[in-house]
Design a protein around this motif. Sequence first.
Motif, PDB file in Angstrom:
ATOM      1  N   LYS A  36     -79.475  41.841   3.947  1.00 56.79           N
ATOM      2  CA  LYS A  36     -77.922  42.335   4.068  1.00 56.79           C
ATOM      3  C   LYS A  36     -77.862  43.418   5.202  1.00 56.79           C
ATOM      4  O   LYS A  36     -78.985  44.301   5.339  1.00 56.79           O
ATOM      5  N   VAL A  37     -76.787  43.303   6.028  1.00 55.27           N
ATOM      6  CA  VAL A  37     -76.850  44.134   7.302  1.00 55.27           C
ATOM      7  C   VAL A  37     -75.283  44.585   7.054  1.00 55.27           C
ATOM      8  O   VAL A  37     -74.166  43.776   7.028  1.00 55.27           O
ATOM      9  N   THR A  38     -75.111  45.967   7.187  1.00 56.53           N
ATOM     10  CA  THR A  38     -73.943  46.617   6.940  1.00 56.53           C
ATOM     11  C   THR A  38     -73.404  47.154   8.551  1.00 56.53           C
ATOM     12  O   THR A  38     -74.529  47.809   9.074  1.00 56.53           O
ATOM     13  N   GLY A  39     -72.390  46.928   9.079  1.00 51.45           N
ATOM     14  CA  GLY A  39     -71.935  46.971  10.326  1.00 51.45           C
ATOM     15  C   GLY A  39     -70.885  48.158  10.448  1.00 51.45           C
ATOM     16  O   GLY A  39     -70.102  48.308   9.644  1.00 51.45           O
ATOM     17  N   CYS A  77     -72.828  49.519  15.492  1.00 51.94           N
ATOM     18  CA  CYS A  77     -73.869  50.097  14.709  1.00 51.94           C
ATOM     19  C   CYS A  77     -74.271  49.355  13.754  1.00 51.94           C
ATOM     20  O   CYS A  77     -73.669  48.596  13.115  1.00 51.94           O
ATOM     21  N   ILE A  78     -75.732  49.350  13.114  1.00 51.40           N
ATOM     22  CA  ILE A  78     -75.757  49.031  11.993  1.00 51.40           C
ATOM     23  C   ILE A  78     -76.612  49.876  11.073  1.00 51.40           C
ATOM     24  O   ILE A  78     -77.245  50.932  11.661  1.00 51.40           O
ATOM     25  N   ARG A  79     -76.562  49.414   9.807  1.00 49.57           N
ATOM     26  CA  ARG A  79     -77.145  50.622   8.839  1.00 49.57           C
ATOM     27  C   ARG A  79     -78.658  50.746   8.828  1.00 49.57           C
ATOM     28  O   ARG A  79     -79.421  49.683   9.113  1.00 49.57           O
ATOM     29  N   SER A  80     -78.804  52.059   8.862  1.00 50.56           N
ATOM     30  CA  SER A  80     -80.245  52.246   9.133  1.00 50.56           C
ATOM     31  C   SER A  80     -81.232  52.012   7.868  1.00 50.56           C
ATOM     32  O   SER A  80     -80.682  52.295   6.671  1.00 50.56           O
ATOM     33  N   ARG A  81     -82.127  51.377   8.080  1.00 50.53           N
ATOM     34  CA  ARG A  81     -83.143  51.160   6.686  1.00 50.53           C
ATOM     35  C   ARG A  81     -83.659  52.401   6.128  1.00 50.53           C
ATOM     36  O   ARG A  81     -83.829  53.476   6.920  1.00 50.53           O
ATOM     37  N   ASP A  82     -83.711  52.532   5.250  1.00 51.07           N
ATOM     38  CA  ASP A  82     -84.249  53.548   4.326  1.00 51.07           C
ATOM     39  C   ASP A  82     -85.546  54.153   4.734  1.00 51.07           C
ATOM     40  O   ASP A  82     -86.501  53.173   4.769  1.00 51.07           O
TER      41      ASP A  82
END
Length: 163
Positions: free
Chosen positions: A93-96, A152-157
């Motif tokens: 899953k990718v959040t943008g 932008c894409i959500r940064s991985r933890d």
Amino acid sequence: MANDKWDRPVQPPAPLFLGKKEKDLVKQVNDEIIERVVGQQILYFAIDMETTKFHPLYGEAIEKNYLHPIRVFALVEYLGVETSYLESVGIDKVTGLKVNFHKRRLTEDQNLFVREGDFVKYGEIFYEIVKLNEPKQLFGQIDTRFEITADCIRSRDGLFNAN
């Protein structure tokens, strides 16, 4: 018969609505709308180019150092969550986000230059800037762009630590 021959002027006329005063008016109106009407804020984390050690050949850095965050007003569009399936990995899953910055406000007032690889914090989530675009020209002038759009894409933890 009247003289109907046209005389060419010595100098061309001044451009219409394209002077410094008009550009400053557009900046002032955009600043007020973005900061006082829309009021969306992000924290911007720029890479510290002085202390980050980049590879001399490839220009990459394994460990990056970041400057202190800067509060920036921008127009932020949440793009939602996109799900994809990779054969060997599984579901991802990718959040943008799409962040629209006012270029003159950043460069002239905050001395900030948007780059790929920098991070923004929107709400409680960190996003990495992966693509930049300057899509709008002021009054159609090729040398006067006034917007920077960052995908932008959500940064991985664990990828980015703001401390």
